[in-house]
Write a protein that holds these residues in place. Sequence first.
Motif, PDB file in Angstrom:
ATOM      1  N   ILE A   1      49.009  10.232   3.264  1.00  0.00           N
ATOM      2  CA  ILE A   1      49.579   9.195   4.134  1.00  0.00           C
ATOM      3  C   ILE A   1      49.834   9.805   5.519  1.00  0.00           C
ATOM      4  O   ILE A   1      50.487  10.838   5.654  1.00  0.00           O
ATOM      5  CB  ILE A   1      50.896   8.648   3.555  1.00  0.00           C
ATOM      6  CG1 ILE A   1      50.642   7.982   2.196  1.00  0.00           C
ATOM      7  CG2 ILE A   1      51.543   7.662   4.524  1.00  0.00           C
ATOM      8  CD1 ILE A   1      51.902   7.528   1.499  1.00  0.00           C
ATOM      9  N   TRP A   2      49.314   9.123   6.539  1.00  0.00           N
ATOM     10  CA  TRP A   2      49.558   9.520   7.923  1.00  0.00           C
ATOM     11  C   TRP A   2      50.788   8.786   8.453  1.00  0.00           C
ATOM     12  O   TRP A   2      50.969   7.598   8.216  1.00  0.00           O
ATOM     13  CB  TRP A   2      48.365   9.157   8.798  1.00  0.00           C
ATOM     14  CG  TRP A   2      47.163  10.037   8.634  1.00  0.00           C
ATOM     15  CD1 TRP A   2      46.064   9.787   7.865  1.00  0.00           C
ATOM     16  CD2 TRP A   2      46.940  11.306   9.250  1.00  0.00           C
ATOM     17  NE1 TRP A   2      45.162  10.821   7.961  1.00  0.00           N
ATOM     18  CE2 TRP A   2      45.673  11.766   8.811  1.00  0.00           C
ATOM     19  CE3 TRP A   2      47.682  12.094  10.127  1.00  0.00           C
ATOM     20  CZ2 TRP A   2      45.143  12.974   9.226  1.00  0.00           C
ATOM     21  CZ3 TRP A   2      47.154  13.303  10.542  1.00  0.00           C
ATOM     22  CH2 TRP A   2      45.900  13.738  10.100  1.00  0.00           C
ATOM     23  N   THR A   3      51.618   9.513   9.166  1.00  0.00           N
ATOM     24  CA  THR A   3      52.749   8.896   9.860  1.00  0.00           C
ATOM     25  C   THR A   3      52.848   9.522  11.244  1.00  0.00           C
ATOM     26  O   THR A   3      52.302  10.599  11.500  1.00  0.00           O
ATOM     27  CB  THR A   3      54.073   9.102   9.117  1.00  0.00           C
ATOM     28  OG1 THR A   3      54.282  10.510   8.897  1.00  0.00           O
ATOM     29  CG2 THR A   3      54.076   8.373   7.786  1.00  0.00           C
ATOM     30  N   SER A   4      53.528   8.847  12.132  1.00  0.00           N
ATOM     31  CA  SER A   4      53.718   9.356  13.480  1.00  0.00           C
ATOM     32  C   SER A   4      55.181   9.684  13.693  1.00  0.00           C
ATOM     33  O   SER A   4      56.056   8.859  13.451  1.00  0.00           O
ATOM     34  CB  SER A   4      53.264   8.332  14.517  1.00  0.00           C
ATOM     35  OG  SER A   4      53.638   8.755  15.813  1.00  0.00           O
TER      36      SER A   4
ATOM     37  N   THR B   1      52.952  13.823  18.139  1.00  0.00           N
ATOM     38  CA  THR B   1      52.971  14.513  16.848  1.00  0.00           C
ATOM     39  C   THR B   1      52.734  13.526  15.718  1.00  0.00           C
ATOM     40  O   THR B   1      53.414  12.512  15.607  1.00  0.00           O
ATOM     41  CB  THR B   1      54.323  15.222  16.626  1.00  0.00           C
ATOM     42  OG1 THR B   1      54.563  16.117  17.712  1.00  0.00           O
ATOM     43  CG2 THR B   1      54.290  16.010  15.329  1.00  0.00           C
ATOM     44  N   VAL B   2      51.753  13.858  14.867  1.00  0.00           N
ATOM     45  CA  VAL B   2      51.484  13.059  13.675  1.00  0.00           C
ATOM     46  C   VAL B   2      51.643  13.958  12.453  1.00  0.00           C
ATOM     47  O   VAL B   2      51.519  15.184  12.531  1.00  0.00           O
ATOM     48  CB  VAL B   2      50.063  12.444  13.703  1.00  0.00           C
ATOM     49  CG1 VAL B   2      49.944  11.433  14.822  1.00  0.00           C
ATOM     50  CG2 VAL B   2      48.999  13.530  13.843  1.00  0.00           C
ATOM     51  N   GLN B   3      51.954  13.342  11.321  1.00  0.00           N
ATOM     52  CA  GLN B   3      52.201  14.088  10.086  1.00  0.00           C
ATOM     53  C   GLN B   3      51.360  13.507   8.964  1.00  0.00           C
ATOM     54  O   GLN B   3      51.215  12.293   8.843  1.00  0.00           O
ATOM     55  CB  GLN B   3      53.682  14.024   9.719  1.00  0.00           C
ATOM     56  CG  GLN B   3      54.049  14.756   8.419  1.00  0.00           C
ATOM     57  CD  GLN B   3      55.550  14.798   8.204  1.00  0.00           C
ATOM     58  OE1 GLN B   3      56.297  15.214   9.078  1.00  0.00           O
ATOM     59  NE2 GLN B   3      55.988  14.368   7.044  1.00  0.00           N
ATOM     60  N   TYR B   4      50.857  14.425   8.122  1.00  0.00           N
ATOM     61  CA  TYR B   4      50.051  14.007   6.972  1.00  0.00           C
ATOM     62  C   TYR B   4      50.721  14.513   5.706  1.00  0.00           C
ATOM     63  O   TYR B   4      50.955  15.722   5.544  1.00  0.00           O
ATOM     64  CB  TYR B   4      48.636  14.576   7.077  1.00  0.00           C
ATOM     65  CG  TYR B   4      47.696  14.102   5.988  1.00  0.00           C
ATOM     66  CD1 TYR B   4      47.271  12.783   5.934  1.00  0.00           C
ATOM     67  CD2 TYR B   4      47.225  14.982   5.010  1.00  0.00           C
ATOM     68  CE1 TYR B   4      46.403  12.336   4.947  1.00  0.00           C
ATOM     69  CE2 TYR B   4      46.356  14.551   4.017  1.00  0.00           C
ATOM     70  CZ  TYR B   4      45.948  13.231   3.989  1.00  0.00           C
ATOM     71  OH  TYR B   4      45.092  12.800   3.009  1.00  0.00           O
ATOM     72  N   ASP B   5      51.088  13.600   4.794  1.00  0.00           N
ATOM     73  CA  ASP B   5      51.749  13.938   3.536  1.00  0.00           C
ATOM     74  C   ASP B   5      50.774  13.710   2.389  1.00  0.00           C
ATOM     75  O   ASP B   5      50.181  12.637   2.266  1.00  0.00           O
ATOM     76  CB  ASP B   5      52.995  13.075   3.332  1.00  0.00           C
ATOM     77  CG  ASP B   5      54.019  13.288   4.428  1.00  0.00           C
ATOM     78  OD1 ASP B   5      54.344  14.449   4.708  1.00  0.00           O
ATOM     79  OD2 ASP B   5      54.484  12.289   5.007  1.00  0.00           O
TER      80      ASP B   5
END
Length: 423
Positions: free
Chosen positions: A267-270, A294-298
């Motif tokens: 899941i990508w989130t910003s 910045t983006v985050q990948y879980d």
Amino acid sequence: GCAVVNVKGIPDINADPKTSIAGLSPADNPNFQDGTGTNSGKLIACGSQDVNTLTIENDQNVEDYKWDILGVNGTSNPIVTNPNQKNAGNITFNPGEYQIKANVSNKCGNSDLPPLNIIVTDPPIIDAGGKKPNNNSSACDAPTPVNGVGNMKELVICSGDTAFLGNGTSDGALTYKWTVENGEKLPTKTSDLKTNVILENQTNETSCTKYFLEADNGACTSKDSILVIVKNEPIVNIGLTNATPSDTNICLNTGNFTLFANPNTGIWTSISSPKLILNSNQFNPDTAGLGIHTVQYDYTDPITSCKTSTIKKIQVNGLPTIDISGILIDYCESDLPLQINGLPANGTWSSKVADAITSDGKLTSSKIGSGNSTDLIYQFTDANACTNSDTIKVSVSAPTKPIIGKNDSICQNTGTFQLTNFT
């Protein structure tokens, strides 16, 4: 005639050797041990006991026997199969406390033997924690019984996690002991070292370690075990594109593009703004604007359930500013090739008319043709690989043919002569 008269007294229980209750001493029955501390003078056994060794020894002058076995402190009386024989028969002692009494007698009287006190205790209840093995998901060999401990339970954690071993609270009457297989040292970050142990920040990836918990109540020792399995965090690669996943720069005019991730089921989130991620995995730099975002990948591994989070910083760069405002827009078909320049320098020129302008800016108006116009496009790419362009429309005209009229003749001394009839 003569007669023999045997004179008996009551059974002398203090004669040497003494008459006594026997059959439960450690020498006679190894399930019973001598008590210590508050249980000194008592015999201690672990778990329910079926006894057939209880007897009277050194029973000289004894004709009759009477057993009286009582449960004390709330313990029920056991059933004595031979209450009036030398051997008391088969007796089941369930967990509890008992007093064993016996009376011996003959025709002259009777005597009570010194009582025997015994305690039958349940094994301590302990739990090393974990759960039943799931051999289908185990990263280690299938757990097997170790030293009679029984089926080993397992606890699966991820690298960097903290493991909490043991369930329940400790009992002050019990002595506890944790050990590790192969004599390894127990981690120093622990709780009470009794029923609970904390294994902090386990980073030994893909490891399998057996831990053993023992508890002793003076008569019984209980054991339980747990296999701690440390699994790797999943390895995840993310980036702006599949071809260049390490790239972190993007231009403002790139438009929507799909973020790259492998595995791609996370899941990508910003972190900067929730509006930066569109349709689950698309990033729009124009919406984000200039600067660092910045983006985050879980991602969660579907097999190990281990999780990882990866952060990517994306630099959105602006476009170079193009200036071609100083260029002429009208040309003659007869003009010689002319150099035109745009800013910043070293950009690239192009036109829809073939060969009208070279990439470095030499314009040949005759290629465009008299009475025609075309767009000249100047494109420049900066150090961030961002490209911008601007367009100017130029027109080409035929040269005007001059008319100078008829020939004139004048005298040398005419002076200034006005030319006429020309255009």
